[in-house]
Design a protein around this motif. Structure first.
Motif, PDB file in Angstrom:
ATOM      1  N   UNK A 170      32.405  27.374  51.120  1.00  0.00           N
ATOM      2  CA  UNK A 170      32.670  28.814  51.184  1.00  0.00           C
ATOM      3  C   UNK A 170      32.025  29.493  49.978  1.00  0.00           C
ATOM      4  N   UNK A 171      31.280  30.547  50.248  1.00  0.00           N
ATOM      5  CA  UNK A 171      30.627  31.331  49.211  1.00  0.00           C
ATOM      6  C   UNK A 171      31.190  32.748  49.269  1.00  0.00           C
ATOM      7  N   UNK A 172      31.587  33.287  48.112  1.00  0.00           N
ATOM      8  CA  UNK A 172      32.223  34.597  48.098  1.00  0.00           C
ATOM      9  C   UNK A 172      31.702  35.463  46.951  1.00  0.00           C
ATOM     10  N   UNK A 173      31.881  36.767  47.114  1.00  0.00           N
ATOM     11  CA  UNK A 173      31.509  37.749  46.100  1.00  0.00           C
ATOM     12  C   UNK A 173      32.671  38.715  45.953  1.00  0.00           C
ATOM     13  N   UNK A 174      33.167  38.903  44.721  1.00  0.00           N
ATOM     14  CA  UNK A 174      34.302  39.786  44.466  1.00  0.00           C
ATOM     15  C   UNK A 174      33.855  40.954  43.597  1.00  0.00           C
ATOM     16  N   UNK A 175      34.246  42.149  43.993  1.00  0.00           N
ATOM     17  CA  UNK A 175      33.940  43.377  43.265  1.00  0.00           C
ATOM     18  C   UNK A 175      35.252  44.018  42.838  1.00  0.00           C
ATOM     19  N   UNK A 176      35.461  44.148  41.532  1.00  0.00           N
ATOM     20  CA  UNK A 176      36.691  44.738  41.000  1.00  0.00           C
ATOM     21  C   UNK A 176      36.432  46.172  40.573  1.00  0.00           C
ATOM     22  N   UNK A 177      37.157  47.094  41.215  1.00  0.00           N
ATOM     23  CA  UNK A 177      37.168  48.491  40.808  1.00  0.00           C
ATOM     24  C   UNK A 177      38.628  48.817  40.504  1.00  0.00           C
ATOM     25  N   UNK A 178      39.193  49.870  41.073  1.00  0.00           N
ATOM     26  CA  UNK A 178      40.636  50.042  40.971  1.00  0.00           C
ATOM     27  C   UNK A 178      41.330  48.953  41.787  1.00  0.00           C
TER      28      UNK A 178
END
Length: 282
Positions: A170-178
């Protein structure tokens, strides 16, 4: 093996050991439980205990037909990060199992490695484990591209008791904003799926919701809700839900040391627990 010929004596010794630790105030925690499953019919009390041993933590767990012991530890690497490690052994009427694992956080990199082997389904050695046996290997990693972006990778390998091998990735990308948004792709035993995740606070009190959906040839929804029960946030209400297809589901509720987990995977089961915490030897 003699230990299998005298299960009542073994249970008595382990129980006496756990209660003695609690009485002396050395036990970190004791968790009493009762697990029941409809089919095949199975009912057993459970007991879990932890004890700090210097830089290590001893874990013991006991059910009607199996017991297990393990050690956990951690090494602080000052500003560099942290290394955690552990190993365990389980023994019961159905067979035995071994497990070992380690995880580390070093700057922008986080990694974990897990290895398990059992001669019987692991749920026979501990009611909270998965109903699989044989060899299982897992490798996970995360790399922080920048404070708000993280790449993740999970790899797995299984060789069942029947000798059937399978892999996953599994390959994932996480983007943290609010809030935190996660996107990814995965494969589990040749089944392809997409991943979508969301994590964020719902109100000013700090109620936190985490949800992950895997959809495609594999379908699974996982959600967890945590909300404070007092202003000091010393006690929280935790709700967990997992739904999968082919049909399987779990529902968990936890508050004030009590925990209940109901599940369905071919049959219904219920696990009730209460955790007592004690002061350590600090």
């Amino acid at each position: 093996m003699k230990i299998l010929r005298y299960p009542h004596a073994v249970r008595f010794v382990v129980l006496a050991f756990c209660f003695q630790l609690a009485a002396l105030g050395f036990g970190q925690s004791l968790t009493f439980g009762l697990f029941g499953r409809l089919s095949p019919d199975h009912l057993t009390p459970t007991l879990e205990a932890t004890l700090p041993l210097g830089e290590l933590e001893l874990r013991a767990r006991l059910q009607r037909d199996a017991l297990g012991l393990g050690l956990n530890g951690a090494l602080e690497l000052s500003a560099l990060g942290r290394l955690s490690y552990g190993a365990g052994f389980s023994l019961g009427f159905a067979g035995w199992g071994l497990q070992a694992g380690a995880s580390a956080v070093l700057g922008p990199v986080a990694a974990s490695l897990e290895a398990l082997y059992s001669t019987t389904p692991r749920s026979s050695l501990w009611v909270g484990d998965e109903a699989e046996g044989g060899l299982k290997l897992g490798l996970g990693g995360r790399y922080r591209l920048e404070p708000r972006q993280t790449l993740g990778l999970q790899l797995g390998f299984k060789n069942s008791l029947a000798g059937i091998a399978s892999g996953s990735g599994e390959l994932s990308y996480a983007l943290r904003q609010e809030k935190t948004y996660t996107f990814g792709l995965g494969v589990d035993d040749s089944r392809l799926y997409g991943l979508l995740g969301w994590r964020g606070e719902l109100d000013e009190a700090g109620t936190l919701l985490e949800a992950t959906l895997r959809a495609g040839q594999l379908n699974r929804l996982e959600a967890a809700l945590t909300t404070p029960l007092d202003e000091e946030q010393l006690n929280n209400l935790k709700l967990r839900l997992t739904v999968a297809y082919p049909w399987a589901a779990t529902l968990g509720v936890e508050a004030y040391g009590f925990r209940a987990d109901a599940s369905y995977e071919g049959s219904f089961s219920l696990w009730l627990r209460y955790r007592l915490s004690f002061g350590g030897s600090e």
